[in-house]
Each structure stands twice: as C-alpha cells, then as structure tokens.
Enzyme design. Structure first.
Site, PDB file in Angstrom:
ATOM      1  N   ASN A  91      59.758  28.241   5.207  1.00  8.85           N
ATOM      2  CA  ASN A  91      59.186  28.256   3.866  1.00  8.85           C
ATOM      3  C   ASN A  91      59.849  27.276   2.906  1.00  8.85           C
ATOM      4  OD1 ASN A  91      57.879  29.668   1.418  1.00  8.85           O
ATOM      5  ND2 ASN A  91      60.069  29.999   1.060  1.00  8.85           N
ATOM      6  N   TYR A 157      54.607  14.408  -1.610  1.00  3.67           N
ATOM      7  CA  TYR A 157      54.477  15.825  -1.288  1.00  3.67           C
ATOM      8  C   TYR A 157      53.252  16.071  -0.415  1.00  3.67           C
ATOM      9  CZ  TYR A 157      54.398  20.894  -2.106  1.00  3.67           C
ATOM     10  OH  TYR A 157      54.414  22.261  -1.949  1.00  3.67           O
ATOM     11  N   LYS A 161      53.240  17.564   3.407  1.00  2.00           N
ATOM     12  CA  LYS A 161      52.534  18.785   3.772  1.00  2.00           C
ATOM     13  C   LYS A 161      51.423  18.523   4.787  1.00  2.00           C
ATOM     14  CE  LYS A 161      54.923  21.741   1.396  1.00  2.00           C
ATOM     15  NZ  LYS A 161      55.757  22.757   2.105  1.00  2.00           N
ATOM     16  N   THR A 192      54.890  32.306  -8.502  1.00  6.21           N
ATOM     17  CA  THR A 192      56.314  32.224  -8.204  1.00  6.21           C
ATOM     18  C   THR A 192      57.104  32.001  -9.494  1.00  6.21           C
ATOM     19  OG1 THR A 192      56.203  29.827  -7.930  1.00  6.21           O
ATOM     20  CG2 THR A 192      55.794  31.187  -5.962  1.00  6.21           C
TER      21      THR A 192
END
Length: 254
Positions: A91, A157, A161, A192
């Site tokens: 994660n 990013y 991913k 989050t």
C-alpha cells in the site's frame, strides 16, 4: 466479525495511516498476524498498540520501501518470527504534481517512481517466494484510478501506477501455478488524512472534486480495507491478475 484471515501472517506497507492503517486493523480483527512496515516509528507503534488494544496480534517493522534490503528484512521478520507469510497489502506510496512533463525534474520523477513502483517490485520479489514456501496465498497492490487513466500534471504518479497494474498482471502470471494470487486495487477518492487536509485547507477545491464523483462522496477507508481483506482471504480463490476498480464508478465514465 468473521475470522477470514485466521492463522495468516500478513504484511502491510504504508500501514501507519489512511488505507494502510485501516487495513491493518481490519486484518487483525479477522484473525491475521499483521506486520506493519513503514518509516514512521511513532505512528507505526501507535497502529500496533491500537491493534493489540483490541486483542489483535501485530508488530511494527521500520521499513523504507524504496530500500531493497529493508523490504527483504520485513519479509524475513515475518518468516523468522511468525513461521511464514501468507499475504501482503503493498500500500505504500504517494504523489505530488509538478506540472507538465516538460517541467518535471529528473530527480522528482525518480523519487515518485521509486516510491510507487520500484517499491512494489521489491515487495513482490521477496514476498512471492516466502508465500510459496508457506503453501500459497494472496497479494494486493494498491494502484489508483490513474493506474488506468491519465492525469494532467501528474505524469510521474500516473506512470508509476500504470506500472503497478502491469507489474501486478505479470506477477500473477509468474506465480499462478505456485499458488500465489496477485491483484491490484484501482482506488478512487478516499477519505484519508491527506484528503481531509485538502478539505480543510482548500474547501472550494475539495467540493469541486467531490462534485465530480459519480457517487458524490469519497470512499471511507474501511471500504478499501474490507475489499482488500476479501482479496487476501480464501473466499476469492479465482480472482487473480486483476485490476479491480473501487472508485464509485469514476472510471466507468472514461
């Protein structure tokens, strides 16, 4: 609460906050022994203390997932201290925008790739043999909706991913005959601490982002944790090599 992960030893990287901490607590509540790997010792110990306070079994192992030797050590602790490894939730990650590709520094690019993609490679490299030796199990890699679609201003990013999705599929094919399943979560907007910070500091931007969500809300961390727990359990034996959207239909519109 069921005990779908009873007697399983599970690693979670980035397990000190957000989705990682939520998963660590959920996995322990379902019977797993959880190893929390992360850099922040104070928050790591706090996560473990919370788990133990609820009667669960957990251990914090200081781990920088961008350092291969530290990832190897995390897996080794699982095997030597608890007798094996049966699953992992990879994660750890994070990303910032640096604008258009022409404006991205090479050092920034490398740091984002190292944290979000190379770390998953290190994790799989050591987790898969340990899980095979323990009789098989399951791995979940946390990707993102930008693992399947583009995102202007966040090329590094998104590339990382996308790489996680491809790496997941290749690892699943490599290990399928050895009893190890490997899947990826294509996660959308999640409530989050990072997101809560955005809502507090930039409420207008946060409202605009939420308005673009088909469901009109962010996912709760527990929703991600619950699905990851299912994938790591014996209830999902034929789910393998998949990039599974848990995004409130966001990518359905692309």
């Amino acid at each position: 609460m069921s005990l779908r992960l009873e007697s399983k030893v599970i690693i979670v990287t980035g397990g000190t906050s957000g989705m990682g901490a939520a998963f660590a607590k959920r996995a322990a509540s379902e019977g797993a022994t959880v190893l929390v790997g992360a850099r922040d010792k104070e928050r790591g110990n706090a996560t473990v203390a919370a788990i133990r306070g609820e009667g669960g079994n957990a251990l914090f192992v200081p781990t920088d997932v961008t350092v291969e030797e530290e990832v190897a050590h995390l897996v080794d602790v699982a095997v030597t201290e608890f007798g094996g490894l049966h699953g992992a939730f990879n994660n750890a990650g994070g990303g910032n925008s640096q604008g258009a590709i022409r404006d991205i520094d090479a050092s920034f690019w490398s740091s984002v790739i190292d944290l979000n993609l190379t770390s998953v490679f290190y994790s799989l490299k050591y987790e898969i043999p340990a899980i095979v030796a323990s009789g098989g199990g399951s791995i979940v890699n946390n990707a993102s909706v930008v693992g399947v679609v583009g995102d202007a201003g966040a090329a590094a990013y998104a590339a990382a991913k996308h790489g996680v999705v491809g790496l997941t599929r290749s690892a699943a094919l490599d290990a399928a005959r050895e009893g190890v399943r490997v899947n990826a979560l294509v996660t959308g907007l999640v409530n989050t601490p990072l997101w809560r910070g955005v809502t507090e500091s930039n409420p207008d931007i946060a409202r605009m982002i939420v308005d673009k969500q088909p469901t009109g809300r962010a996912a709760d961390e527990s929703e991600i944790a619950g699905f990851a727990t299912f994938l790591l359990s014996d209830e999902s034996p034929f789910i393998n090599g998949a990039a599974l959207a848990i995004d409130g239909a966001l990518t359905a519109g692309y």
